[in-house]
Design an enzyme around this catalytic site. Structure first.
Site, PDB file in Angstrom:
ATOM      1  CG  ASN A 104      -1.969  -1.313   1.115  1.00 28.22           C
ATOM      2  OD1 ASN A 104      -2.426  -1.406   0.014  1.00 28.22           O
ATOM      3  ND2 ASN A 104      -2.548  -1.702   2.148  1.00 28.22           N
ATOM      4  CB  CYS A 105       4.478   1.769   0.012  1.00 26.54           C
ATOM      5  SG  CYS A 105       5.599   3.074  -0.269  1.00 26.54           S
TER       6      CYS A 105
END
Length: 115
Positions: A9-10
């Site tokens: 999710n970065c």
């Protein structure tokens, strides 16, 4: 085949996935927050790139360590590896393994040159 390491999710990871997909490059993804990291892999990365490129000192996880913990990790590679295994969010991302070596962090121009 390329292998990309990071946390799904970065934002930097999302940019890297988009760049690789746009070029039609096949890759394997390793989420080091979910799948963990081995001491051997981190040792190899540190030897290839050095701690300044591998360690994310800008993140909150690093900043939450006491100055003593930070200093000890920076002076003792075994301690740094243990710290990175226990806190994988302190590893810069993405880390892309290519036939030419490591690409650390997302740089759109560098990703466009991948084949």
């Amino acid at each position: 085949m390329l292998k990309i390491y990071g946390i799904k999710n970065c934002n930097s990871m999302k940019k890297a996935f988009t760049a690789l997909d746009a070029q039609g490059l096949a890759y394997e993804f390793h989420d080091y927050k979910k799948q963990g990291m081995t001491a051997d892999k981190l040792q190899a990365w540190l030897e290839q790139a050095g701690q300044d490129l591998i360690l994310n000192k800008k993140g909150t996880t690093w900043k939450k360590l006491s100055p003593e913990q930070q200093a000890y990790a920076l002076q003792n590679q075994a301690q740094l590896i243990e710290t990175l295994i226990n806190h994988p969010s302190m590893i810069k991302r993405p880390v892309l393994e290519t036939a030419q070596g490591l690409v650390i962090g997302f740089d759109a121009e560098h990703y466009q040159q991948l084949t």
